[in-house]
Design a protein around this motif. Structure first.
Motif, PDB file in Angstrom:
ATOM      1  N   UNK A   1       0.842  -1.181   0.000  1.00  0.00           N
ATOM      2  CA  UNK A   1       0.000   0.000   0.000  1.00  0.00           C
ATOM      3  C   UNK A   1       0.880   1.235   0.000  1.00  0.00           C
ATOM      4  N   UNK A   2       0.443   2.281  -0.680  1.00  0.00           N
ATOM      5  CA  UNK A   2       1.207   3.521  -0.713  1.00  0.00           C
ATOM      6  C   UNK A   2       0.261   4.708  -0.747  1.00  0.00           C
ATOM      7  N   UNK A   3       0.745   5.849  -0.250  1.00  0.00           N
ATOM      8  CA  UNK A   3      -0.064   7.054  -0.189  1.00  0.00           C
ATOM      9  C   UNK A   3       0.109   7.881  -1.459  1.00  0.00           C
ATOM     10  N   UNK A   4      -0.950   8.620  -1.795  1.00  0.00           N
ATOM     11  CA  UNK A   4      -0.915   9.539  -2.922  1.00  0.00           C
ATOM     12  C   UNK A   4      -1.348  10.907  -2.420  1.00  0.00           C
ATOM     13  N   UNK A   5      -0.490  11.908  -2.664  1.00  0.00           N
ATOM     14  CA  UNK A   5      -0.784  13.254  -2.168  1.00  0.00           C
ATOM     15  C   UNK A   5      -1.749  13.963  -3.112  1.00  0.00           C
ATOM     16  N   UNK A   6      -2.877  14.385  -2.553  1.00  0.00           N
ATOM     17  CA  UNK A   6      -3.879  15.089  -3.345  1.00  0.00           C
ATOM     18  C   UNK A   6      -3.549  16.580  -3.352  1.00  0.00           C
ATOM     19  N   UNK A   7      -3.433  17.124  -4.534  1.00  0.00           N
ATOM     20  CA  UNK A   7      -3.200  18.559  -4.673  1.00  0.00           C
ATOM     21  C   UNK A   7      -4.548  19.261  -4.711  1.00  0.00           C
ATOM     22  N   UNK A   8      -4.696  20.251  -3.843  1.00  0.00           N
ATOM     23  CA  UNK A   8      -5.961  20.976  -3.795  1.00  0.00           C
ATOM     24  C   UNK A   8      -6.236  21.634  -5.134  1.00  0.00           C
ATOM     25  N   UNK A   9      -7.493  21.540  -5.538  1.00  0.00           N
ATOM     26  CA  UNK A   9      -7.880  22.162  -6.793  1.00  0.00           C
ATOM     27  C   UNK A   9      -8.005  23.660  -6.662  1.00  0.00           C
ATOM     28  N   UNK A  10      -8.080  24.355  -7.781  1.00  0.00           N
ATOM     29  CA  UNK A  10      -8.176  25.821  -7.736  1.00  0.00           C
ATOM     30  C   UNK A  10      -9.599  26.331  -7.534  1.00  0.00           C
ATOM     31  N   UNK A  11     -10.583  25.419  -7.472  1.00  0.00           N
ATOM     32  CA  UNK A  11     -11.971  25.847  -7.416  1.00  0.00           C
ATOM     33  C   UNK A  11     -12.395  26.370  -6.062  1.00  0.00           C
ATOM     34  N   UNK A  12     -13.328  27.316  -6.064  1.00  0.00           N
ATOM     35  CA  UNK A  12     -13.863  27.929  -4.840  1.00  0.00           C
ATOM     36  C   UNK A  12     -15.375  28.081  -5.002  1.00  0.00           C
ATOM     37  N   UNK A  13     -16.104  27.766  -3.904  1.00  0.00           N
ATOM     38  CA  UNK A  13     -17.534  28.052  -3.841  1.00  0.00           C
ATOM     39  C   UNK A  13     -17.761  29.047  -2.708  1.00  0.00           C
ATOM     40  N   UNK A  14     -18.397  30.165  -3.032  1.00  0.00           N
ATOM     41  CA  UNK A  14     -18.704  31.189  -2.044  1.00  0.00           C
ATOM     42  C   UNK A  14     -20.210  31.249  -1.830  1.00  0.00           C
ATOM     43  N   UNK A  15     -20.618  31.256  -0.552  1.00  0.00           N
ATOM     44  CA  UNK A  15     -22.035  31.325  -0.205  1.00  0.00           C
ATOM     45  C   UNK A  15     -22.307  32.595   0.577  1.00  0.00           C
ATOM     46  N   UNK A  16     -23.436  33.227   0.278  1.00  0.00           N
ATOM     47  CA  UNK A  16     -23.892  34.406   1.005  1.00  0.00           C
ATOM     48  C   UNK A  16     -25.264  34.092   1.595  1.00  0.00           C
ATOM     49  N   UNK A  17     -25.436  34.374   2.899  1.00  0.00           N
ATOM     50  CA  UNK A  17     -26.677  34.039   3.601  1.00  0.00           C
ATOM     51  C   UNK A  17     -27.258  35.315   4.190  1.00  0.00           C
ATOM     52  N   UNK A  18     -28.530  35.620   3.818  1.00  0.00           N
ATOM     53  CA  UNK A  18     -29.179  36.835   4.296  1.00  0.00           C
ATOM     54  C   UNK A  18     -30.590  36.498   4.762  1.00  0.00           C
ATOM     55  N   UNK A  19     -31.169  37.417   5.523  1.00  0.00           N
ATOM     56  CA  UNK A  19     -32.559  37.299   5.960  1.00  0.00           C
ATOM     57  C   UNK A  19     -33.479  37.581   4.773  1.00  0.00           C
TER      58      UNK A  19
ATOM     59  N   UNK B   1     -33.084  41.330   4.127  1.00  0.00           N
ATOM     60  CA  UNK B   1     -31.904  41.288   3.273  1.00  0.00           C
ATOM     61  C   UNK B   1     -30.605  41.471   4.015  1.00  0.00           C
ATOM     62  N   UNK B   2     -30.661  41.551   5.343  1.00  0.00           N
ATOM     63  CA  UNK B   2     -29.453  41.739   6.142  1.00  0.00           C
ATOM     64  C   UNK B   2     -28.680  40.433   6.267  1.00  0.00           C
ATOM     65  N   UNK B   3     -27.328  40.513   6.312  1.00  0.00           N
ATOM     66  CA  UNK B   3     -26.519  39.291   6.450  1.00  0.00           C
ATOM     67  C   UNK B   3     -26.817  38.575   7.765  1.00  0.00           C
ATOM     68  N   UNK B   4     -26.806  37.247   7.714  1.00  0.00           N
ATOM     69  CA  UNK B   4     -26.948  36.418   8.913  1.00  0.00           C
ATOM     70  C   UNK B   4     -25.575  35.885   9.271  1.00  0.00           C
ATOM     71  N   UNK B   5     -25.229  35.963  10.547  1.00  0.00           N
ATOM     72  CA  UNK B   5     -23.837  35.723  10.933  1.00  0.00           C
ATOM     73  C   UNK B   5     -23.641  34.624  11.966  1.00  0.00           C
ATOM     74  N   UNK B   6     -24.721  34.006  12.444  1.00  0.00           N
ATOM     75  CA  UNK B   6     -24.567  33.089  13.580  1.00  0.00           C
ATOM     76  C   UNK B   6     -24.719  31.616  13.220  1.00  0.00           C
ATOM     77  N   UNK B   7     -24.728  31.288  11.937  1.00  0.00           N
ATOM     78  CA  UNK B   7     -24.963  29.898  11.549  1.00  0.00           C
ATOM     79  C   UNK B   7     -23.793  29.274  10.825  1.00  0.00           C
ATOM     80  N   UNK B   8     -24.111  28.244  10.019  1.00  0.00           N
ATOM     81  CA  UNK B   8     -23.084  27.473   9.322  1.00  0.00           C
ATOM     82  C   UNK B   8     -23.537  27.208   7.889  1.00  0.00           C
ATOM     83  N   UNK B   9     -22.553  26.988   7.019  1.00  0.00           N
ATOM     84  CA  UNK B   9     -22.813  26.549   5.656  1.00  0.00           C
ATOM     85  C   UNK B   9     -22.113  25.212   5.471  1.00  0.00           C
ATOM     86  N   UNK B  10     -22.828  24.231   4.902  1.00  0.00           N
ATOM     87  CA  UNK B  10     -22.312  22.876   4.740  1.00  0.00           C
ATOM     88  C   UNK B  10     -22.005  22.599   3.270  1.00  0.00           C
ATOM     89  N   UNK B  11     -20.923  21.884   3.026  1.00  0.00           N
ATOM     90  CA  UNK B  11     -20.573  21.379   1.700  1.00  0.00           C
ATOM     91  C   UNK B  11     -20.917  19.898   1.665  1.00  0.00           C
TER      92      UNK B  11
END
Length: 683
Positions: A152-170, A174-184
């Motif tokens: 058995x051997x390990x393979x190093x995963x190189x992080x991809x360049x992709x990004x997902x940005x989420x914005x959460x508002x009431x 329309x005001x930003x909500x700041x006390x919760x979580x976002x799940x992937x």
């Protein structure tokens, strides 16, 4: 003998000796040609190499094998290890490493030189994140199926360049909500990463592979959960998601248990926001106590909990999740020791005993101060204690021994008058040395065996319930001498009644009239109806063995779950006679009722299942496998979702009310023993 003849004989002999060697070699070659085995070959140990040794999702890679047994079958598999996040009971993100099942890559036969090559591509469909790691494993087998080595051997995963940005508002402001979580989430719904919302209401996931699809979920306390499906990671710029969250139905889930023996948990209770399924932050949950049983007061927005060994009832405010002032169940006794001249006797040893059916049981001891006083705390309401005192140059006459009953809501008092007599203190307690011939050398009294959490002289609680009509709290429990049914006023924090009931009393359920309750008694396998205003038992009936749980529906039907009998029975609410019984597996331990579908839910502690039964016929509607050791079930009154609390990693699982598919599971890592839902003040 001539020389030529001698040489001939020697040649013949040599040929005869050589025949077995030739046969052995021939058999070896023949055997290898049939099975592929080379028993004479030297095995230096197989090696596995990945070229290149690192890469991103979609990369072309070459898997090479060296020093494998020639002509053996090689199976190559890939294992993905990822950090699996979860929200703990105190609202923190906890990440544990977990490996996926092995993914088949291919099979190949090693060459005569013991090498092989596999050309492949790192799949782009893998849910890889920055916390992911990949290993490759190859295993060889002979043609007969015998094991021939692995690597058995390990393979190093190189992080991809992709990004997902989420914005959460009431949704409204329309005001930003700041006390919760976002799940992937992966496309199969597996949770890959959790990011808390920033001060501007945003959260970002980096290191993703372009072209890969994910689901994004936003969770904020007090709001509905929204999920955006099939978000594809872009190549050159961040992929964006915007959530406008509508308000959710106010409510809480309260889950808790008691520390395991020998391994106390730092946190034993969680208060979870019901619409978002998010544990409240540490300020609300950190100081919460252990909870053997929990009761909900949905009308007044609070929950009540008792520990396995109850000194008081904890009050949990649903709005904040914080503990309020407790309601005491045990009270203090103040003892004053004087001589016949009413002078205080200092340093006197005061010992309290129970007289349990003619047997004296030691409870507590302490020594008086300079004023001859001592206060003994945490004594069970309604219990009667004998007070024995010893002191140097004093003695307590046998016929003048003091007995006192602990009254609720006050400090009980007792005065012990001792006579002067010049002699050494005589010990009645084996823990203190006594002189030869002293009373302590004749009577060896020791405390009754028990654990640190449940000493035999404590009040061991069974259940707690709330009277919907007036908000009063009921607590059942037993000590060595009797059973207790406490009737409490949570507003004044007073004990209204402490009724004596049979020892062994268990679950308690209000009947709905505000005056009577149903009581289960486990060791006597009975259910009784008890009047909490008069203290009188109105009816009693025998039920299947070890009634572990009681529940009543809105139609007045009463159901009992029997742990040892493995059955759920419906009882006549007046006579308490069994009307209908459905035999399930042994281990049935908790019940809940869905009024909208007229379904009784029965959890099984030993088979790790929840069974749905028709409330009228007790016919089985479904069987739902759940996490190991389901100790509690509850219903979300707003959505009808089924909530199951399991001891396995302190898992709280929520199931859809229509399909009973798993909607979400929280691994809180607390010892769950009970779970309830409770509305907030705004509900």
């Amino acid at each position: 003998m001539s020389t030529s003849r001698a040489l001939t004989i020697a040649a013949i002999a040599g040929t005869i000796l050589l025949i077995p060697v030739l046969v052995i070699l021939a058999l070896g070659l023949y055997g290898s040609s049939i099975t592929g085995d080379f028993p004479l070959a030297e095995d230096h140990g197989p090696e596995l190499q990945i070229e290149p040794p690192s890469g991103a999702a979609g990369s072309d890679i070459t898997i090479r094998g060296v020093d494998w047994v020639p002509r053996t079958l090689i199976r190559v598999e890939m294992i993905v290890a990822s950090g699996r996040p979860s929200l703990t009971a105190d609202g923190q993100i906890d990440t544990t490493r977990s490996a996926s099942p092995a993914v088949y890559v291919g099979e190949v036969i090693a060459s005569r030189a013991g090498t092989f090559t596999v050309e492949t591509q790192l799949p782009t469909t893998l849910p890889l994140t920055a916390q992911s790691a990949i290993s490759f494993r190859a295993e060889a087998s002979y043609r007969g199926g015998e094991f021939a080595g692995a690597s058995e051997t390990e393979f190093d995963v190189i992080a991809g360049p992709g990004v997902i940005e989420a914005t959460v508002v009431d949704e409204v402001s329309g005001q930003p909500l700041t006390s919760g979580f976002v799940d992937l989430l992966g496309l199969r719904g597996d949770l890959l990463a959790i990011v808390p919302l920033a001060a501007d209401g945003t959260a970002a996931f980096a290191g993703l592979a372009p072209g890969q699809g994910y689901d994004i979920r936003a969770r904020v306390p007090g709001y509905q959960v929204l999920r955006s499906t099939g978000v594809t990671v872009a190549e050159s710029e961040p992929s964006t998601v915007r959530f406008e969250l509508p308000p959710g139905s106010p409510g809480r889930i309260v889950a808790g248990g008691v520390p395991l023996v020998g391994a106390p948990a730092s946190t034993t209770m969680a208060v979870i926001d019901l619409p978002s399924l998010t544990p409240l932050p540490p300020a609300a949950a950190a100081a919460l106590p252990a909870a053997w049983a929990i009761a909900s007061d949905p009308v007044r927005g609070r929950a009540f909990t008792v520990d396995e060994v109850a000194k008081h009832v904890e009050v949990i405010e649903a709005d904040t999740g914080a503990a309020g002032l407790p309601i005491p169940l045990t009270f203090s006794l103040q003892v004053r020791v004087v001589d016949t001249e009413q002078e205080p006797v200092a340093n006197a040893a005061v010992r309290l005993f129970w007289n349990v059916r003619g047997t004296r049981v030691f409870v507590k001891s302490a020594r008086t101060d300079d004023d001859g006083r001592i206060r003994v705390p945490d004594l069970i309401s309604g219990s009667r204690y004998e007070v024995l005192v010893t002191a140097e140059n004093h003695f307590q006459p046998l016929g003048e021994r003091t007995a006192v009953t602990i009254e609720p809501n006050i400090i009980s008092t007792a005065t012990v008058v001792m006579r002067r007599e010049p002699r050494a203190e005589q010990s009645l307690w084996s823990g203190e040395p006594g002189s030869a011939g002293a009373i302590g050398s004749l009577f060896r009294l020791a405390p009754l065996a028990g654990t640190d959490r449940a000493p035999a002289t404590a009040l061991v609680t069974a259940d707690i319930a709330v009277e919907p009509a007036n908000g009063r709290v009921y607590v059942t429990g037993s000590d060595l001498d009797r059973g207790h049914l406490f009737v409490l006023d949570p507003d004044s924090r007073q004990v209204i009644h402490d009724w004596e009931v049979p020892a062994g009393v268990g679950d308690i359920v209000p009947t709905g009239d505000g005056k009577t309750v149903y009581l289960a008694n486990r060791p006597f396998s009975s259910v009784a109806r008890f009047n909490v205003e008069t203290g009188q038992e109105e009816a009693r009936a025998t039920v299947p063995s070890w009634p572990e749980a009681l529940v009543r529906d809105a139609a007045g039907r009463l159901f009992v779950a029997s742990l040892r009998d493995g059955s759920v029975s419906r009882l006549d609410p007046e006579t308490l006679q069994v009307q209908q019984t459905r035999r399930l597996e042994e281990g049935v331990n908790r019940l809940a009722v869905d009024e909208r579908t007229s379904t009784v839910f029965a959890s099984n502690l030993w088979t790790d299942t929840v069974t749905g039964l028709d409330a009228e016929t007790l016919n089985m509607r479904f069987l739902l496998p759940v996490a190991k050791s389901p100790r509690a079930v509850a219903l979300d009154p707003a959505s009808g979702s089924l909530i199951v609390g399991s001891a396995d990693q302190g898992t709280v699982a929520i199931y859809s009310p229509e399909t009973f598919e798993l909607a979400q599971a929280l691994r809180l890592h607390i010892p769950i023993n009970d779970i309830v839902t409770v509305g907030t003040v705004d509900a």
